[in-house]
Structure formats: structure tokens, C-alpha cells
Design a protein around this motif. Sequence first.
Motif, mmCIF file in Angstrom:
data_model
loop_
_atom_site.group_PDB
_atom_site.id
_atom_site.type_symbol
_atom_site.label_atom_id
_atom_site.label_comp_id
_atom_site.label_asym_id
_atom_site.label_seq_id
_atom_site.Cartn_x
_atom_site.Cartn_y
_atom_site.Cartn_z
ATOM 1 N N MET A 1 0.827 -1.193 0.000
ATOM 2 C CA MET A 1 0.000 0.000 0.000
ATOM 3 C C MET A 1 0.871 1.256 0.000
ATOM 4 S SD MET A 1 -3.213 -0.772 -0.099
ATOM 5 C CE MET A 1 -4.144 0.570 0.529
ATOM 6 N N LYS A 2 1.983 1.192 0.693
ATOM 7 C CA LYS A 2 2.841 2.367 0.796
ATOM 8 C C LYS A 2 3.384 2.795 -0.566
ATOM 9 C CE LYS A 2 6.340 4.307 3.783
ATOM 10 N NZ LYS A 2 7.221 4.088 4.908
ATOM 11 N N ALA A 3 3.603 1.831 -1.464
ATOM 12 C CA ALA A 3 4.128 2.150 -2.792
ATOM 13 C C ALA A 3 3.173 3.032 -3.583
ATOM 14 C CB ALA A 3 4.418 0.874 -3.569
ATOM 15 N N LEU A 4 1.879 2.947 -3.289
ATOM 16 C CA LEU A 4 0.891 3.752 -4.004
ATOM 17 C C LEU A 4 0.315 4.880 -3.163
ATOM 18 C CD1 LEU A 4 -1.006 0.994 -6.005
ATOM 19 C CD2 LEU A 4 0.764 2.559 -6.788
ATOM 20 N N PHE B 1 -1.871 -7.668 -6.068
ATOM 21 C CA PHE B 1 -2.169 -6.524 -5.205
ATOM 22 C C PHE B 1 -3.674 -6.264 -5.178
ATOM 23 C CE2 PHE B 1 -2.708 -1.894 -4.652
ATOM 24 C CZ PHE B 1 -2.096 -1.740 -3.422
ATOM 25 N N LYS B 2 -4.320 -6.283 -6.350
ATOM 26 C CA LYS B 2 -5.762 -6.055 -6.432
ATOM 27 C C LYS B 2 -6.531 -7.132 -5.673
ATOM 28 C CE LYS B 2 -6.827 -5.665 -10.782
ATOM 29 N NZ LYS B 2 -7.010 -5.401 -12.222
ATOM 30 N N ASP B 3 -6.093 -8.365 -5.821
ATOM 31 C CA ASP B 3 -6.740 -9.460 -5.105
ATOM 32 C C ASP B 3 -6.620 -9.279 -3.605
ATOM 33 O OD1 ASP B 3 -7.379 -10.599 -7.546
ATOM 34 O OD2 ASP B 3 -5.788 -12.115 -7.462
ATOM 35 N N ASP B 4 -5.440 -8.807 -3.178
ATOM 36 C CA ASP B 4 -5.186 -8.620 -1.748
ATOM 37 C C ASP B 4 -6.057 -7.508 -1.146
ATOM 38 O OD1 ASP B 4 -3.338 -10.637 -1.829
ATOM 39 O OD2 ASP B 4 -1.583 -9.311 -1.773
ATOM 40 N N ILE B 5 -6.284 -6.446 -1.922
ATOM 41 C CA ILE B 5 -7.048 -5.318 -1.367
ATOM 42 C C ILE B 5 -8.471 -5.241 -1.878
ATOM 43 C CG2 ILE B 5 -4.975 -3.944 -0.954
ATOM 44 C CD1 ILE B 5 -5.863 -2.216 -3.384
#
Length: 97
Positions: A1-4, A89-93
Motif C-alpha cells: 500500500m505504501k508504494a501507491l 495486489f488487487k486481489d489482496d485489497i
Amino acid sequence: MKALSNETRFKILEWLKEPEVHFETASQMPSGCDFAGGICVGSIAGKAGLAQSVISGYLVKMQKAGLLESMRYGQWTYYRRNETGIQKFKDDIGKDL
């Protein structure tokens, strides 16, 4: 999340989704190279209006997060989206990018 968490990093990810729309052909990986969709760091920095060193740091952070992949060609480094990493990433969030 921090990367975005940074607006510019998020925009870069959006721009790289359609590099042919957001960047000139000269910014893209030279023909004959097997890295379709790759965009030169300098072109990304120019579009973002930030120093190349700042953008390079952003791109490295996004690559470490699995959102981008890179390839060095001569003296230039090209980046493109890592669709597999983005899907994870999308699956995770549970969000769509």
C-alpha cells in the motif's frame, strides 16, 4: 500500500497502463527489444515534472512492491507494469487499478 500512497506513483502506474497514449514513441523501448510497453525513466520524469532521481526512487519502490518490472538497455532503464504483481495486489485489497 505504501508504494501507491504517493499520488505521483499512482499516476505513473496509470500512465504505464497505456504507454502509447501517455508517452511519445521515442520514449518507448526501441523496436527489436523484447520488453513491450517499457518507458524510459527520463520520459516518466518529464511527464511527472520531477527530477529523474526522484522518479527513479519512486520506480524502484514500486518495483520492489511487485507493481513494475524493469529492463536496462544501453545506458537507459525502461519500466513497465507487472500485471501479475498488480493482479495480486488487487486481489489482496479487493480494488481495481
